[in-house]
Design a protein around this motif. Structure first.
Motif, mmCIF file in Angstrom:
data_model
loop_
_atom_site.group_PDB
_atom_site.id
_atom_site.type_symbol
_atom_site.label_atom_id
_atom_site.label_comp_id
_atom_site.label_asym_id
_atom_site.label_seq_id
_atom_site.Cartn_x
_atom_site.Cartn_y
_atom_site.Cartn_z
ATOM 1 N N LYS A 284 0.821 -1.212 0.000
ATOM 2 C CA LYS A 284 0.000 0.000 0.000
ATOM 3 C C LYS A 284 0.854 1.262 0.000
ATOM 4 C CE LYS A 284 -4.078 -2.014 2.222
ATOM 5 N NZ LYS A 284 -5.008 -1.952 3.384
ATOM 6 N N GLY A 285 1.827 1.330 0.916
ATOM 7 C CA GLY A 285 2.660 2.527 1.003
ATOM 8 C C GLY A 285 3.494 2.751 -0.241
ATOM 9 N N ILE A 286 4.122 1.676 -0.753
ATOM 10 C CA ILE A 286 4.993 1.826 -1.928
ATOM 11 C C ILE A 286 4.161 2.100 -3.176
ATOM 12 C CG2 ILE A 286 6.760 0.725 -3.333
ATOM 13 C CD1 ILE A 286 7.600 -0.893 -0.930
ATOM 14 N N ALA A 287 3.006 1.435 -3.316
ATOM 15 C CA ALA A 287 2.158 1.663 -4.493
ATOM 16 C C ALA A 287 1.626 3.092 -4.511
ATOM 17 C CB ALA A 287 1.002 0.660 -4.495
ATOM 18 N N ALA A 288 1.245 3.607 -3.353
ATOM 19 C CA ALA A 288 0.762 4.991 -3.295
ATOM 20 C C ALA A 288 1.854 5.965 -3.736
ATOM 21 C CB ALA A 288 0.295 5.316 -1.877
ATOM 22 N N ALA A 289 3.093 5.731 -3.260
ATOM 23 C CA ALA A 289 4.202 6.598 -3.657
ATOM 24 C C ALA A 289 4.495 6.476 -5.159
ATOM 25 C CB ALA A 289 5.450 6.239 -2.843
ATOM 26 N N ALA A 290 4.434 5.255 -5.685
ATOM 27 C CA ALA A 290 4.696 5.042 -7.118
ATOM 28 C C ALA A 290 3.641 5.734 -7.976
ATOM 29 C CB ALA A 290 4.741 3.539 -7.415
ATOM 30 N N MET A 291 2.389 5.633 -7.563
ATOM 31 C CA MET A 291 1.324 6.291 -8.329
ATOM 32 C C MET A 291 1.460 7.809 -8.255
ATOM 33 S SD MET A 291 -2.146 4.041 -7.706
ATOM 34 C CE MET A 291 -2.037 4.005 -5.922
ATOM 35 N N GLY A 292 1.804 8.313 -7.065
ATOM 36 C CA GLY A 292 1.876 9.759 -6.896
ATOM 37 C C GLY A 292 3.056 10.399 -7.597
ATOM 38 N N TYR A 293 4.176 9.669 -7.703
ATOM 39 C CA TYR A 293 5.399 10.269 -8.251
ATOM 40 C C TYR A 293 5.839 9.643 -9.573
ATOM 41 C CZ TYR A 293 5.671 12.312 -3.595
ATOM 42 O OH TYR A 293 5.400 13.005 -2.448
ATOM 43 N N GLY A 294 5.020 8.780 -10.167
ATOM 44 C CA GLY A 294 5.278 8.293 -11.518
ATOM 45 C C GLY A 294 6.361 7.246 -11.641
ATOM 46 N N HIS A 295 6.217 6.123 -10.920
ATOM 47 C CA HIS A 295 7.188 5.043 -10.986
ATOM 48 C C HIS A 295 6.473 3.711 -11.227
ATOM 49 C CE1 HIS A 295 10.257 7.806 -9.638
ATOM 50 N NE2 HIS A 295 9.526 8.118 -8.574
ATOM 51 N N SER A 296 7.274 2.656 -11.500
ATOM 52 C CA SER A 296 6.753 1.301 -11.711
ATOM 53 C C SER A 296 7.169 0.414 -10.546
ATOM 54 C CB SER A 296 7.272 0.734 -13.035
ATOM 55 O OG SER A 296 6.901 1.566 -14.117
ATOM 56 N N LEU A 297 6.528 -0.767 -10.434
ATOM 57 C CA LEU A 297 6.724 -1.625 -9.268
ATOM 58 C C LEU A 297 7.119 -3.044 -9.658
ATOM 59 C CD1 LEU A 297 3.707 -0.671 -6.955
ATOM 60 C CD2 LEU A 297 6.045 0.207 -6.895
ATOM 61 N N ILE A 298 7.814 -3.724 -8.722
ATOM 62 C CA ILE A 298 8.155 -5.141 -8.834
ATOM 63 C C ILE A 298 7.330 -5.885 -7.795
ATOM 64 C CG2 ILE A 298 9.970 -6.873 -8.663
ATOM 65 C CD1 ILE A 298 11.974 -4.622 -9.269
ATOM 66 N N ALA A 299 6.327 -6.647 -8.241
ATOM 67 C CA ALA A 299 5.462 -7.403 -7.333
ATOM 68 C C ALA A 299 6.134 -8.732 -7.004
ATOM 69 C CB ALA A 299 4.091 -7.632 -7.973
ATOM 70 N N SER A 300 6.529 -8.915 -5.761
ATOM 71 C CA SER A 300 7.306 -10.092 -5.365
ATOM 72 C C SER A 300 6.460 -11.074 -4.572
ATOM 73 C CB SER A 300 8.509 -9.645 -4.517
ATOM 74 O OG SER A 300 9.306 -10.741 -4.165
ATOM 75 N N SER A 301 6.678 -12.376 -4.842
ATOM 76 C CA SER A 301 5.967 -13.439 -4.122
ATOM 77 C C SER A 301 6.912 -14.617 -3.938
ATOM 78 C CB SER A 301 4.713 -13.880 -4.895
ATOM 79 O OG SER A 301 5.057 -14.264 -6.215
ATOM 80 N N PRO A 302 6.711 -15.427 -2.888
ATOM 81 C CA PRO A 302 7.671 -16.511 -2.563
ATOM 82 C C PRO A 302 7.416 -17.824 -3.291
ATOM 83 C CG PRO A 302 6.073 -16.291 -0.805
ATOM 84 C CD PRO A 302 5.721 -15.242 -1.822
ATOM 85 N N ILE A 303 7.807 -17.922 -4.550
ATOM 86 C CA ILE A 303 7.781 -19.166 -5.343
ATOM 87 C C ILE A 303 6.429 -19.866 -5.255
ATOM 88 C CG2 ILE A 303 9.149 -21.186 -5.996
ATOM 89 C CD1 ILE A 303 11.373 -20.290 -4.323
ATOM 90 N N ASP A 304 5.371 -19.165 -5.636
ATOM 91 C CA ASP A 304 4.043 -19.759 -5.609
ATOM 92 C C ASP A 304 3.156 -19.019 -6.606
ATOM 93 O OD1 ASP A 304 1.096 -19.855 -4.457
ATOM 94 O OD2 ASP A 304 2.156 -21.584 -3.633
ATOM 95 N N VAL A 305 2.474 -19.776 -7.483
ATOM 96 C CA VAL A 305 1.653 -19.166 -8.521
ATOM 97 C C VAL A 305 0.486 -18.392 -7.910
ATOM 98 C CG1 VAL A 305 0.166 -19.633 -10.495
ATOM 99 C CG2 VAL A 305 2.292 -20.897 -10.229
ATOM 100 N N ASN A 306 -0.187 -18.986 -6.924
ATOM 101 C CA ASN A 306 -1.347 -18.324 -6.322
ATOM 102 C C ASN A 306 -0.963 -17.045 -5.599
ATOM 103 O OD1 ASN A 306 -3.140 -20.358 -7.200
ATOM 104 N ND2 ASN A 306 -2.599 -21.646 -5.458
ATOM 105 N N LEU A 307 0.187 -17.058 -4.919
ATOM 106 C CA LEU A 307 0.627 -15.857 -4.217
ATOM 107 C C LEU A 307 1.047 -14.769 -5.205
ATOM 108 C CD1 LEU A 307 2.683 -17.398 -1.264
ATOM 109 C CD2 LEU A 307 0.349 -16.492 -1.232
ATOM 110 N N ALA A 308 1.635 -15.179 -6.334
ATOM 111 C CA ALA A 308 1.987 -14.208 -7.372
ATOM 112 C C ALA A 308 0.734 -13.541 -7.932
ATOM 113 C CB ALA A 308 2.760 -14.899 -8.490
ATOM 114 N N LYS A 309 -0.302 -14.327 -8.106
ATOM 115 C CA LYS A 309 -1.570 -13.781 -8.605
ATOM 116 C C LYS A 309 -2.215 -12.879 -7.556
ATOM 117 C CE LYS A 309 -5.920 -15.306 -10.713
ATOM 118 N NZ LYS A 309 -6.673 -16.480 -11.205
#
Length: 523
Positions: free
Chosen positions: A164-189
């Motif tokens: 939430k905090g990082i996404a809000a900052a990325a949206m407000g200041y024009g950046h992209s994100l790396i969505a990380s999950s621990p080796i699991d398809v469902n968690l990545a989704k």
């Protein structure tokens, strides 16, 4: 009849994402087929290889990885510039190692200043990678996003605990994100869905499925990435149709095989070539399972990976690719001396050459009469015994050779047992040292937290004492003012007016009537 390749029909594809700004922006993703299956679909953007740098001088890197950058590792901006100017880096990944709470615990402002310096030093896209401590990463990425506003950095890793905090900052200041999950398809989704529901533009999201080094969990990462690609392509799952990134160099070069010297592991060959090939082979594996952005460390491993990408996209052979260019002194390993003794004897021949078992001597019987003629018989048996001794010499030689081989095998087994015991002792010592370091860090953190709490408590007590002193002084001042006012009133003379009786004394009834007349204006 011409041969026709059977082609697979795909119902989905990978979305595109751009990182960087202006002419230096780079686009990844956009495939409509499996990696390099260009006979079945399109692969408009080739995979991107980014070179990693650290925001602090590495202390545990293998010598082979440190040599290409040894003159710039103390300055992240100069390091990044060298990667671009000398090694042709297509992007730079700044690993924020110094912000780790268990290490230097650098401040968010310090990290943001380092990112700004790197941005000013290079013209290629910049990826900022945190320390994987969710709370600290959130604090740092907010400041970095603000300081580098509208530079379209790729920030991560973003997890469920801090998205939430990082996404809000990325949206407000024009950046992209790396969505990380621990080796699991469902968690990545799941993390992708959370970001989408939060309002993050999904054309600015890259998936990090977690990367394992060669032989250290790469099989798990590979299988999960394959399933992500299958879900995106064949099943049309739009929640998984995003480019993937792999932090490969950081994982490969921390493996013990990438750091061991020729003396520690002679059977693994030249340490420099070994580690470079480990990174290059890992890169090829991740490219084949759908990686769009590879983070790598050594220039030679990057060169080999780029040659592979070129051959897979444009065709041709990799046989003409130049061999690894060594920077360290060559290491000569005598594999023949390390090999066990060569034994080409057939098992049946060994058994046939084995000396016959000696039979127990027969029990002598006591003759009834003196055996006088026995002497000639003994003399006759002497030549026969001599012949048996001559015949037995080859068997004795074979026996000696077998004993020598067995002794050598025993010595080798003992050496292996000793090496294994030494390795276990070293691992145990390293584990104990790690535990001790963690305990010391924990104790230090607790001591600092306690000192901070006591300082805050003392500051609150001091503030309370100051406030009470001020109130006491104010009350004393008010008391003095009241005393002075009372004394002043006491000192003033009391003036009493003289009272004289009226000329006409009226009754109460007359007074009432006069008052009524005045009210009603009768007079």
């Amino acid at each position: 009849m011409a041969f026709e390749i059977k082609k697979e029909a795909y119902t989905g594809g990978i979305k595109t994402i751009s990182i960087g700004k202006g002419d230096s922006a780079v686009t990844v993703g956009g495939e409509t087929c499996y990696p390099f299956y260009t006979f079945e679909g399109d692969m408009p953007n080739k995979p991107l290889i980014a070179m990693e740098i650290w925001d602090m001088e590495p202390t545990d890197w293998a010598e082979a990885a440190l040599v290409p950058f040894k003159d710039v590792v103390a300055d992240p901006a100069a390091w990044a510039k060298k990667c671009v100017d000398e090694y042709g880096a297509e992007a730079i990944v700044l690993q924020l190692k110094s912000i780790d709470p268990n290490d230097r615990d650098a401040s968010p402002q310090s990290a943001a200043e380092t990112v700004k310096k790197v941005l000013d030093a290079v013209s290629v896209p910049v990826i900022v990678w945190g320390c994987a401590a969710p709370t600290k990463d959130e604090e740092v990425m907010k400041v970095v996003a603000e300081v580098c506003q509208n530079k379209n950095l790729l920030l991560g890793p973003v997890e469920e605990k801090n998205y939430k905090g990082i996404a809000a900052a990325a949206m407000g200041y024009g950046h992209s994100l790396i969505a990380s999950s621990p080796i699991d398809v469902n968690l990545a989704k799941q993390i992708n869905i959370l970001l989408e529901n939060f309002g993050m533009p999904m054309d600015r999201v890259v998936v990090d499925p977690t990367t394992g080094g060669l032989g250290y969990g790469m099989e798990y990462s590979y299988s999960v990435m394959e399933r992500l690609s299958m879900a995106a392509m064949s099943q049309g799952d739009d929640k998984l149709q995003y480019p993937m990134i792999n932090n490969l160099g950081n994982e490969v070069w921390k493996c013990k095989e990438a750091k061991e010297s020729a003396e520690d592991a002679p059977l693994l060959g030249d340490p420099e070539k070994r580690a470079i090939l480990m990174e290059a082979v890992g890169a090829v594996a991740y490219l084949l399972c759908g990686s769009n952005i590879l983070i790598m460390r050594h220039p030679e491993a990057i060169r080999l990976a780029k040659e592979y990408i070129k051959a897979m996209i444009a065709g041709g052979s990799v046989a003409e690719v130049a061999p690894i260019e060594k920077r360290l002194a060559s290491v000569a390993v005598d594999f023949a001396a390390l090999a066990p003794p060569l034994d080409l004897t057939i098992e049946e021949e060994k058994k046939a050459a084995a000396p016959p078992k000696k039979e127990a001597p027969a029990k002598k019987e006591t003759p009834d009469k003196p055996a006088a003629p026995a002497a000639p018989a003994k003399q006759a048996a002497a030549p026969a015994a001599k012949q048996e001794e001559v015949a037995a010499k080859p068997a004795v030689a074979e026996k000696d050779a077998t004993a020598t081989a067995e002794a050598a095998a025993k010595e080798k087994a003992e050496a292996e047992i000793k090496a294994k015991a030494d390795a276990e002792a070293k691992a145990k010592a390293d584990a104990e040292a790690k535990v001790k370091a963690e305990e010391e860090a924990k104790a230090k953190a607790e001591a600092e937290a306690k000192a901070k709490a006591e300082a805050e408590k003392q500051a609150a007590a001091d503030a309370r004492a100051a406030r009470e002193a001020e109130e006491k002084e104010l009350r004393a001042k008010r008391a003095r003012e009241r005393a002075e006012l009372a004394a002043k009133r006491t000192d003033e003379p009391t003036v009493q007016g003289t009272m004289t009786p009226a000329a006409i004394q009226k009754t109460e009834q007359q007074k009432i009537l006069e008052m009524l007349d005045r009210f009603h204006k009768r007079v």
